[in-house]
Design a protein around this motif. Structure first.
Motif, mmCIF file in Angstrom:
data_model
loop_
_atom_site.group_PDB
_atom_site.id
_atom_site.type_symbol
_atom_site.label_atom_id
_atom_site.label_comp_id
_atom_site.label_asym_id
_atom_site.label_seq_id
_atom_site.Cartn_x
_atom_site.Cartn_y
_atom_site.Cartn_z
ATOM 1 N N GLY A 72 -1.931 0.634 2.621
ATOM 2 C CA GLY A 72 -0.571 0.141 2.526
ATOM 3 C C GLY A 72 -0.127 -0.921 3.498
ATOM 4 O O GLY A 72 1.036 -1.282 3.507
ATOM 5 N N TYR A 73 -0.999 -1.465 4.342
ATOM 6 C CA TYR A 73 -0.578 -2.586 5.178
ATOM 7 C C TYR A 73 -0.364 -3.826 4.325
ATOM 8 O O TYR A 73 -1.051 -4.033 3.329
ATOM 9 C CB TYR A 73 -1.642 -2.915 6.228
ATOM 10 N N ALA A 74 0.573 -4.683 4.741
ATOM 11 C CA ALA A 74 0.747 -5.949 4.038
ATOM 12 C C ALA A 74 -0.468 -6.828 4.280
ATOM 13 O O ALA A 74 -0.952 -6.938 5.403
ATOM 14 C CB ALA A 74 2.013 -6.654 4.533
ATOM 15 N N ALA A 75 -0.977 -7.420 3.227
ATOM 16 C CA ALA A 75 -2.129 -8.307 3.356
ATOM 17 C C ALA A 75 -1.694 -9.625 3.989
ATOM 18 O O ALA A 75 -0.516 -9.947 4.056
ATOM 19 C CB ALA A 75 -2.768 -8.543 1.996
ATOM 20 N N ALA A 76 -2.684 -10.421 4.419
ATOM 21 C CA ALA A 76 -2.394 -11.679 5.105
ATOM 22 C C ALA A 76 -1.604 -12.639 4.233
ATOM 23 O O ALA A 76 -0.886 -13.497 4.720
ATOM 24 C CB ALA A 76 -3.699 -12.323 5.556
ATOM 25 N N SER A 77 -1.750 -12.502 2.907
ATOM 26 C CA SER A 77 -1.052 -13.403 1.990
ATOM 27 C C SER A 77 0.448 -13.145 1.969
ATOM 28 O O SER A 77 1.212 -13.940 1.453
ATOM 29 C CB SER A 77 -1.615 -13.229 0.568
ATOM 30 N N PHE A 82 9.761 1.782 -6.130
ATOM 31 C CA PHE A 82 10.523 1.299 -4.985
ATOM 32 C C PHE A 82 9.632 1.081 -3.763
ATOM 33 O O PHE A 82 8.589 1.718 -3.605
ATOM 34 C CB PHE A 82 11.659 2.270 -4.640
ATOM 35 N N ASP A 83 10.081 0.164 -2.918
ATOM 36 C CA ASP A 83 9.362 -0.161 -1.685
ATOM 37 C C ASP A 83 9.103 1.101 -0.865
ATOM 38 O O ASP A 83 10.014 1.893 -0.619
ATOM 39 C CB ASP A 83 10.202 -1.155 -0.875
ATOM 40 N N GLY A 84 7.838 1.307 -0.466
ATOM 41 C CA GLY A 84 7.491 2.449 0.361
ATOM 42 C C GLY A 84 7.085 3.696 -0.397
ATOM 43 O O GLY A 84 6.617 4.664 0.217
ATOM 44 N N GLU A 85 7.253 3.710 -1.715
ATOM 45 C CA GLU A 85 6.849 4.888 -2.486
ATOM 46 C C GLU A 85 5.332 5.066 -2.443
ATOM 47 O O GLU A 85 4.580 4.093 -2.419
ATOM 48 C CB GLU A 85 7.294 4.763 -3.943
ATOM 49 N N SER A 86 4.893 6.308 -2.463
ATOM 50 C CA SER A 86 3.466 6.624 -2.483
ATOM 51 C C SER A 86 3.011 6.778 -3.927
ATOM 52 O O SER A 86 3.606 7.530 -4.698
ATOM 53 C CB SER A 86 3.193 7.919 -1.713
#
Length: 210
Positions: A93-98, A141-145
């Motif tokens: 779940g980390y944001a990728a470099a893009s 939604f943002d953050g949902e698993s």
């Protein structure tokens, strides 16, 4: 000091042990068995903590097997193995470099481990991703698993994790493929998306939200 420095060393030691050693080691390390299998196959350096825990397991194989094979008995004398009721899976779940809503999706970006609810048993290998951004709202939604079935191709209009060759991925609604393009849809803003098929490494089905 431990002489284990690489996962390939561990694989060599396990070959000499009883059948089921890999599964027992995964339990000892509290690690998903499929993730351990990839580690053993790919190789790579061990952390000090990993090396010590594995040495502990290898030094007392009989105790490890006896503990793992412990059984209880019901009143009608049927043997029941003491297996965990929950499936433990890796979380990405980390944001990728893009940037944007792309998720960094590779074995080096596991951010957590999660136990799935009791009784949940999707077929095949599964993992969890944390959704990023608002592009799929109000559907996701943002953050949902999201529980993902690895390499299970999505059907049309099913939510999917689209994995790219650069190690990133996005969660979108799958719409199909044609003319060398993978088609998908998002809801915020509402629009169709196209990705060159040559840039897509794999498609994985979203099994459910947690």
């Amino acid at each position: 000091m431990s002489d284990l420095t690489d996962w390939h060393d561990v694989a060599d030691r396990l070959v000499q042990m009883k059948r089921g050693a890999k599964h027992r080691l995964a339990k000892h390390l509290k690690m998903d068995p499929s993730y351990l299998a990839r580690k053993l196959g790919k190789g790579g350096g061990l952390t000090i903590k990993e090396s010590q825990a594995i040495e502990e397991f290898l030094d007392s194989p009989d105790e490890a097997f006896a503990s793992a094979e412990a059984m209880t008995f019901t009143p009608d004398s049927r043997a029941v193995r003491d297996e965990p009721a929950h499936l433990r899976v890796p979380v990405y779940g980390y944001a990728a470099a893009s940037g944007g809503d792309r998720i960094a999706f590779n074995t080096g970006e596991i951010i957590d481990w999660m136990e799935l609810p009791m009784g949940m048993a999707p077929r095949g290998e599964v993992f969890v991703v944390r959704a990023l951004g608002s592009s799929m709202e109000p559907r996701i939604f943002d953050g949902e698993s999201l529980v993902i079935q690895r390499n299970v191709p999505p059907t049309r209009d099913r939510d999917a994790l689209i994995e790219f060759n650069d190690g990133s991925g996005v969660v979108k609604t799958y719409k199909g493929q044609r003319d060398g393009q993978v088609f998908a849809h998002q809801y915020n803003e509402d629009r169709e998306l196209r990705y060159p098929a040559t840039s897509v490494k794999a498609l994985h089905t979203v099994f459910c939200r947690l």
